[in-house]
Design a protein around this motif. Sequence first.
Motif, short mmCIF file in Angstrom:
data_model
loop_
_atom_site.label_atom_id
_atom_site.label_comp_id
_atom_site.label_asym_id
_atom_site.label_seq_id
_atom_site.Cartn_x
_atom_site.Cartn_y
_atom_site.Cartn_z
N ALA A 194 42.11 44.66 33.73
CA ALA A 194 40.84 45.34 33.98
C ALA A 194 40.74 45.90 35.39
CB ALA A 194 39.69 44.37 33.73
N CYS A 195 41.56 45.43 36.31
CA CYS A 195 41.45 45.84 37.71
C CYS A 195 41.86 47.30 37.89
CB CYS A 195 42.31 44.94 38.59
SG CYS A 195 42.18 45.32 40.35
N PRO A 196 40.97 48.17 38.40
CA PRO A 196 41.29 49.60 38.50
C PRO A 196 42.19 49.95 39.68
CG PRO A 196 39.09 49.21 39.34
CD PRO A 196 39.57 47.89 38.80
N THR A 197 42.33 49.07 40.67
CA THR A 197 43.10 49.38 41.88
C THR A 197 44.35 48.52 42.01
OG1 THR A 197 41.79 47.83 43.20
CG2 THR A 197 41.03 50.12 43.09
N GLU A 219 33.87 43.89 40.28
CA GLU A 219 33.56 42.77 39.39
C GLU A 219 34.04 42.97 37.96
OE1 GLU A 219 29.50 41.48 39.72
OE2 GLU A 219 29.37 42.08 41.83
N LEU A 220 34.89 43.97 37.71
CA LEU A 220 35.40 44.18 36.35
C LEU A 220 36.27 43.01 35.90
CD1 LEU A 220 36.32 47.98 36.34
CD2 LEU A 220 34.41 46.85 35.19
N CYS A 221 36.97 42.38 36.83
CA CYS A 221 37.80 41.22 36.45
C CYS A 221 36.93 40.08 35.96
CB CYS A 221 38.65 40.78 37.64
SG CYS A 221 37.71 40.49 39.15
N ALA A 222 35.78 39.89 36.61
CA ALA A 222 34.87 38.82 36.18
C ALA A 222 34.29 39.11 34.80
CB ALA A 222 33.75 38.65 37.21
N CYS A 242 40.34 28.73 34.02
CA CYS A 242 41.27 29.84 33.80
C CYS A 242 42.33 29.48 32.77
CB CYS A 242 41.94 30.22 35.12
SG CYS A 242 43.13 31.57 34.97
N ILE A 243 42.56 30.38 31.83
CA ILE A 243 43.58 30.17 30.79
C ILE A 243 44.80 31.05 31.03
CG2 ILE A 243 41.92 29.42 29.06
CD1 ILE A 243 41.97 32.22 27.89
N LEU A 244 44.86 31.72 32.20
CA LEU A 244 46.02 32.52 32.61
C LEU A 244 46.41 33.55 31.56
CD1 LEU A 244 48.16 29.61 34.12
CD2 LEU A 244 46.68 31.20 35.35
N CYS A 245 45.40 34.19 30.98
CA CYS A 245 45.65 35.16 29.91
C CYS A 245 46.05 36.53 30.45
CB CYS A 245 44.41 35.30 29.03
SG CYS A 245 42.96 35.95 29.90
N GLY A 246 45.66 36.86 31.69
CA GLY A 246 46.01 38.14 32.29
C GLY A 246 45.06 39.28 31.99
N LEU A 247 43.95 39.03 31.29
CA LEU A 247 43.01 40.12 31.00
C LEU A 247 42.36 40.65 32.28
CD1 LEU A 247 41.27 38.85 27.74
CD2 LEU A 247 43.02 40.62 27.97
N CYS A 248 42.22 39.81 33.28
CA CYS A 248 41.60 40.24 34.53
C CYS A 248 42.45 41.27 35.25
CB CYS A 248 41.34 39.03 35.43
SG CYS A 248 42.80 37.99 35.68
N ILE A 249 43.77 41.09 35.24
CA ILE A 249 44.62 42.05 35.95
C ILE A 249 44.70 43.37 35.18
CG2 ILE A 249 45.92 40.18 36.99
CD1 ILE A 249 48.20 40.80 35.11
#
Length: 207
Positions: free
Chosen positions: A124-127, A67-70, A115-122
Amino acid sequence: MAEKSTPSLKEQFWDPVAGFGVTFRTMFRKVVTEQYPKEKFPTAPRFHGRHQLNRWPDGLEKCVGCELCAWACPADAIYVEGAENIDDLDENGQSQRYSAGERYGRVYQINYLRCILCGLCIEACPTRALTMTNEYELADDNRRDLIYEKSDLIAPLLPGMEQPPHPQLLGDEQAYYRGDLATSSVDASDRPAASRAAQEPSEEGRA
C-alpha cells in the motif's frame, strides 16, 4: 434396542497399527537437531521479516505520513500520526523538513504482538518508504518492547546522508517521487560535504 455389532478383525488389529504408521516410519530415523542460534541459515531473498522505514539518498525520510499502511493492515498493528513539513527556519536557523512531501510520519509504531507479517502494508505504500527486511528474531521477554517506535524502524544514515531535518538537496518534490534525483539550483559549494555526496542517486533512486 439395536444390538452392538462385533468389531471386525480389521478394526481390532489393523486400524490401531495404521494409526501409528507415522510413528513407526520415523522412530528409527536419525534425529536431526537444529543448532539454532549458534548456526543460522539464510532466509529466502523475499522473506517477510521486520519492517524498515527507508530514506532518500540525502537522508530525508521517504514516509509522507499518508497512513495508507495503517489502513491496509488487517491486524490493525500499525499506528501513524502525520505532521506538516515546515520549510521556514526555526530560531536556530534550521529547516523543519523531514521528508520530501508535504507531510511526514511524526509518530510511527508497529505492534509486533499483532503483526502477521503479511506484507500488505508495503504493497500500500506509495513511496516505497516501508519495506520488509530479512530479520526474523523478534522475540522478547516483555510486551512493551514488541511495540516498535519510529526510532527502531528508521533506516540508519549511510555515508553521504544528512540527518533530518534539512531542506531538499536533490531537486524538487516531483524529482524525489520519480526517482530522478538531480542536483538543485543551489551551488554545491554552499552545502556540507555530506550533502554534496548525497547528490549522486543511489541504486534505489535509479530503479
